[in-house]
Design an enzyme around this catalytic site. Structure first.
Site, PDB file in Angstrom:
ATOM      1  N   GLY A 151     -13.670  26.901  -4.438  1.00  0.00           N
ATOM      2  CA  GLY A 151     -14.069  27.511  -5.482  1.00  0.00           C
ATOM      3  C   GLY A 151     -15.497  27.333  -5.981  1.00  0.00           C
ATOM      4  O   GLY A 151     -16.055  28.523  -6.157  1.00  0.00           O
TER       5      GLY A 151
ATOM      6  N   ASP B  44     -11.653  19.719  -0.662  1.00  0.00           N
ATOM      7  CA  ASP B  44     -11.923  20.406  -1.964  1.00  0.00           C
ATOM      8  C   ASP B  44     -13.161  20.918  -2.226  1.00  0.00           C
ATOM      9  O   ASP B  44     -14.127  20.293  -1.613  1.00  0.00           O
ATOM     10  CB  ASP B  44     -11.385  19.150  -2.994  1.00  0.00           C
ATOM     11  CG  ASP B  44     -11.465  19.612  -4.499  1.00  0.00           C
ATOM     12  OD1 ASP B  44     -11.034  21.017  -4.378  1.00  0.00           O
ATOM     13  OD2 ASP B  44     -11.559  19.015  -5.278  1.00  0.00           O
ATOM     14  N   GLY B  45     -13.135  21.841  -2.885  1.00  0.00           N
ATOM     15  CA  GLY B  45     -14.567  22.515  -3.629  1.00  0.00           C
ATOM     16  C   GLY B  45     -14.878  23.834  -2.813  1.00  0.00           C
ATOM     17  O   GLY B  45     -15.890  24.505  -3.251  1.00  0.00           O
TER      18      GLY B  45
ATOM     19  N   ASN C 125      -0.737  23.225  -6.850  1.00  0.00           N
ATOM     20  CA  ASN C 125      -1.483  24.489  -6.673  1.00  0.00           C
ATOM     21  C   ASN C 125      -0.669  25.799  -7.094  1.00  0.00           C
ATOM     22  O   ASN C 125      -1.375  26.881  -7.107  1.00  0.00           O
ATOM     23  CB  ASN C 125      -2.139  24.611  -5.423  1.00  0.00           C
ATOM     24  CG  ASN C 125      -3.133  23.376  -5.094  1.00  0.00           C
ATOM     25  OD1 ASN C 125      -3.603  22.970  -4.016  1.00  0.00           O
ATOM     26  ND2 ASN C 125      -3.976  23.114  -6.025  1.00  0.00           N
TER      27      ASN C 125
ATOM     28  N   GLU D 126      -8.618   3.202   3.415  1.00  0.00           N
ATOM     29  CA  GLU D 126     -10.310   3.258   3.126  1.00  0.00           C
ATOM     30  C   GLU D 126     -10.392   4.583   2.291  1.00  0.00           C
ATOM     31  O   GLU D 126     -10.139   5.501   3.016  1.00  0.00           O
ATOM     32  CB  GLU D 126     -10.989   2.788   4.245  1.00  0.00           C
ATOM     33  CG  GLU D 126     -10.858   1.562   4.796  1.00  0.00           C
ATOM     34  CD  GLU D 126     -10.960   0.314   3.888  1.00  0.00           C
ATOM     35  OE1 GLU D 126     -12.271   0.555   3.015  1.00  0.00           O
ATOM     36  OE2 GLU D 126     -10.457  -0.703   3.710  1.00  0.00           O
TER      37      GLU D 126
HETATM   38  C1  IPE Z   1      -6.378  18.994  -4.117  1.00  0.00           C
HETATM   39  O1  IPE Z   1      -7.464  19.615  -4.706  1.00  0.00           O
HETATM   40  C2  IPE Z   1      -5.360  19.659  -3.377  1.00  0.00           C
HETATM   41  C3  IPE Z   1      -6.086  20.283  -2.108  1.00  0.00           C
HETATM   42  C4  IPE Z   1      -7.233  20.061  -1.766  1.00  0.00           C
HETATM   43  C5  IPE Z   1      -5.157  20.999  -1.399  1.00  0.00           C
HETATM   44  P1  IPE Z   1      -7.282  20.325  -6.235  1.00  0.00           P
HETATM   45  O2  IPE Z   1      -8.567  21.260  -6.359  1.00  0.00           O
HETATM   46  O3  IPE Z   1      -5.964  20.990  -6.331  1.00  0.00           O
HETATM   47  O4  IPE Z   1      -7.131  19.089  -7.207  1.00  0.00           O
HETATM   48  P2  IPE Z   1      -7.670  18.792  -8.576  1.00  0.00           P
HETATM   49  O5  IPE Z   1      -7.269  19.796  -9.460  1.00  0.00           O
HETATM   50  O6  IPE Z   1      -9.277  18.665  -8.526  1.00  0.00           O
HETATM   51  O7  IPE Z   1      -7.393  17.489  -8.894  1.00  0.00           O
HETATM   52  C1  IPE Z   2      -9.919  23.342  -2.191  1.00  0.00           C
HETATM   53  O1  IPE Z   2     -10.795  24.210  -3.070  1.00  0.00           O
HETATM   54  C2  IPE Z   2      -8.789  24.237  -1.767  1.00  0.00           C
HETATM   55  C3  IPE Z   2      -7.206  24.060  -2.443  1.00  0.00           C
HETATM   56  C4  IPE Z   2      -7.132  23.248  -3.504  1.00  0.00           C
HETATM   57  C5  IPE Z   2      -6.152  24.735  -2.025  1.00  0.00           C
HETATM   58  P1  IPE Z   2     -10.461  24.575  -4.686  1.00  0.00           P
HETATM   59  O2  IPE Z   2      -9.800  25.735  -4.602  1.00  0.00           O
HETATM   60  O3  IPE Z   2      -9.588  23.294  -5.369  1.00  0.00           O
HETATM   61  O4  IPE Z   2     -11.892  24.510  -5.143  1.00  0.00           O
HETATM   62  P2  IPE Z   2     -12.622  23.996  -6.507  1.00  0.00           P
HETATM   63  O5  IPE Z   2     -11.999  22.631  -6.483  1.00  0.00           O
HETATM   64  O6  IPE Z   2     -11.787  24.808  -7.731  1.00  0.00           O
HETATM   65  O7  IPE Z   2     -13.937  24.177  -6.248  1.00  0.00           O
HETATM   66 MG    MG Z   3     -10.350  21.929  -6.394  1.00  0.00          MG
END
Ligand code: IPE
Ligand code: IPE
Ligand code: MG
Length: 248
Positions: A28, A25-26, A73, A212
């Site tokens: 974006g 995650d992260g 998603n 964990e």
């Molecule tokens: C979890 O991240 C899903 C993936 C990494 C594929 P999200 O960005 O979708 O989750 P939330 O919205 O922060 O809970």
């Molecule tokens: C993880 O990064 C990728 C997926 C969830 C597919 P994000 O797209 O959720 O990035 P943030 O959380 O918005 O930073």
């Molecule tokens: Mg995310």
């Protein structure tokens, strides 16, 4: 390998987690901080996935399950969904021969019929191409949601019961788990989530009962091999009790 002293420490400690789950995650936020489009973050995220695979192999992890795209998603803007799935298609599929050379065998967990046919076909190919990989399983969770997975397993058991093929009293944790996408796979020992969020976001709900959890503020595209080793080191210092009394 970036800083092999951490890897040496991992190896010196001995027991690595057999199965590591990763919520990547992260992407974006990583892109936004650079004034770039979210897609750029997803592209960088795929490079981070390559590093995580290397680090998992080096740590002698036997199974790595990565959350690539959740059920939820789909609700993102169409353009982002298309970009994400398109990038996955390009990258993961091209990676087949290289993964096989490294001994990685790919599998997909999730609601396959929801995946667009071209990506689905290419995924099938990479699964076929890497079938002989014998060092590590790489499970790619795509169109995956923990709750819908549980509902699907429940429905399957209900259908078998309605047909008279199964008695309600025969439903137990084992028969239930057989209906999950992860049937036959061990539960994750360690779950890593990047980007500073301390939540599971519908990933492996059933399977992570005694996993964990490790949360790190590092954004996924910045996640390095050393970050992976740090998570494994933290795991190696945990005391797992599974509800029992710890006997030193
Ligand atoms: C979890 O991240 C899903 C993936 C990494 C594929 P999200 O960005 O979708 O989750 P939330 O919205 O922060 O809970
Ligand atoms: C993880 O990064 C990728 C997926 C969830 C597919 P994000 O797209 O959720 O990035 P943030 O959380 O918005 O930073
Ligand atoms: Mg995310």
């Amino acid at each position: 390998m970036a800083d092999s002293s951490l890897l040496e420490e991992v190896r010196a400690n001995g027991s690595s987690p057999g199965h590591v789950a990763l919520v990547m995650d992260g992407n974006g936020r990583w892109a936004r901080r650079r004034g770039r489009r979210r897609e750029a973050g997803h592209r960088a995220g795929l490079l981070a996935l390559g590093r995580a695979v290397e680090a998992a192999l080096a740590s002698e992890v036997e199974m790595l399950t990565v959350f690539a795209f959740s059920d939820q998603n789909w609700a993102r803007p169409t353009r982002e969904v298309a970009a994400l799935l398109g990038l996955l298609e390009l990258h993961l599929v091209r990676a087949g021969p290289d993964l096989l050379r490294k001994g990685v065998s790919v599998r997909v967990v999730g609601d396959l019929p929801r995946i667009p046919p071209r990506l689905r076909g290419r995924l099938r190919r990479v699964v076929r191409e890497t079938r002989e990989g014998d060092r590590m399983w790489l499970n790619v969770a795509l169109a995956y949601g923990g709750r819908s997975e549980i509902v699907r397993a429940a429905r399957e058991l209900a259908e078998r019961t309605a047909r008279g093929a199964l008695l309600p009293s025969e439903i137990d944790e084992n028969s239930f788990a057989e209906g999950l996408y992860t049937s036959g796979m061990p539960d994750p020992d360690l779950l890593i989530r990047t980007s500073g969020e301390s939540r599971i976001s519908n990933f492996l709900l059933w399977q992570s009962a005694y996993t964990e959890l490790y949360f790190t503020p590092v954004l996924w595209p910045d996640f390095s091999e050393d970050d992976f080793f740090r998570a494994v080191l933290a795991y190696q210092h945990r005391e797992r009790r599974f509800g029992k009394v710890f006997v030193p």
